[in-house]
Design a protein around this motif. Structure first.
Motif, short mmCIF file in Angstrom:
data_model
loop_
_atom_site.label_atom_id
_atom_site.label_comp_id
_atom_site.label_asym_id
_atom_site.label_seq_id
_atom_site.Cartn_x
_atom_site.Cartn_y
_atom_site.Cartn_z
N MET A 82 0.92 -1.12 0.01
CA MET A 82 0.06 -0.08 -0.08
C MET A 82 0.86 1.33 -0.05
SD MET A 82 -3.31 -1.13 2.46
CE MET A 82 -3.94 0.46 2.27
N LEU A 83 0.52 1.94 -0.89
CA LEU A 83 1.49 3.38 -1.00
C LEU A 83 1.18 4.27 0.06
CD1 LEU A 83 3.40 5.02 -2.67
CD2 LEU A 83 1.48 6.18 -3.87
N MET A 84 2.17 4.61 0.82
CA MET A 84 2.18 5.44 1.96
C MET A 84 2.43 6.94 1.32
SD MET A 84 4.42 3.40 4.78
CE MET A 84 3.88 4.78 6.09
N ALA A 85 3.21 7.29 0.77
CA ALA A 85 3.57 8.53 0.30
C ALA A 85 4.69 8.62 -0.83
CB ALA A 85 4.29 9.16 1.66
N THR A 86 4.57 9.67 -1.43
CA THR A 86 5.48 9.96 -2.55
C THR A 86 6.29 10.92 -2.27
OG1 THR A 86 3.69 9.59 -4.28
CG2 THR A 86 5.78 10.90 -5.00
#
Lengths: 114, 116
Positions: B45-49
């Motif tokens: 799951m992408l948390m942050a860019t």
């Protein structure tokens, strides 16, 4: 929102067996589709990709065809080897989240026995 | 090929302490890096860019004050889990966009965090 669904594992096969790992997606627009592979103790590696409908991605004997009509991107290999044992992730980008954001399926563990 | 490393590969910390995880692009410069979290038998799951020289962009539901991201150079991004709790125990994975772009990301091997 966008999502990827892939078949649950583990998948256990004998060497030289045929492999199929199913992947379907839900996305707006025209996403790009990917298969990533994660070997034990290593990071995810891009296995193959397809950027538009009817494209076929292929690499190392693996193939997957971007089927827009069935929203699918199933991974296939005609004859698996023990060295193919890994976790395989289907993913998309370019839906709602944009082209630099990957959305992953849950991953499918493949175990190939001699 | 493009290589991304992470350090440490695993860490155990006590509840209430902070932990820093490093992500490095070894042979290319990455203006954009990504941080993912993976629970057992679940998706990444992408948390942050993380963008070099600017503030990170966090995904909905991710506490930016708890997961501090710094991308101070073109080869290094760090994730600091502040005041860690057992529910923060997870597998954290970073990736980097190579200069060529083309939709591909290169992934680090991940960091296993256990909070006791």
């Amino acid at each position: 929102g966008d999502s990827v669904t892939q078949m649950e594992g583990p998948v256990t096969l004998s060497e030289e067996a045929f492999l199929t790992i199913n992947c379907t997606y839900t996305a707006t627009g025209y996403p790009s589709l990917f298969w990533y592979v994660q070997y034990p103790g290593e990071g995810l590696q891009l296995l193959l990709k397809a950027t538009k409908a009817d494209d076929k991605g292929s690499n190392k004997g693996f193939e997957a065809t971007y089927r827009k009509e069935t929203t699918s991107f199933h991974l296939e290999k005609g004859s698996v080897q023990v060295s193919d044992s890994a976790v395989y992730f289907c993913a998309l980008s370019g839906g709602t989240g944009g082209y630099n954001k990957l959305i992953f399926g849950a991953g499918t563990r493949l175990a190939v026995h001699p | 090929g493009a290589v991304v490393s992470q350090h440490p590969s695993w860490v155990i910390c006590k509840s209430g302490t902070s932990v820093k995880i490093e992500c490095r692009s070894l042979d290319f410069q990455a203006t954009t890096m990504f941080w993912y979290r993976q629970f057992p038998k679940q998706s990444l799951m992408l948390m942050a860019t993380s963008n070099e020289g600017s503030k990170a962009t966090y995904e909905q539901g991710v506490e930016k004050d708890k997961f501090l991201i710094n991308h101070a150079s073109l080869t290094l991004s760090t994730l600091t889990v502040t005041s860690a709790h057992p529910e923060d125990s997870s597998f954290y994975i970073c990736s980097a966009d190579p200069p060529s772009g083309a939709y591909e990301q290169y992934f680090g091997p991940g960091t296993r965090l256990t909070v006791t």
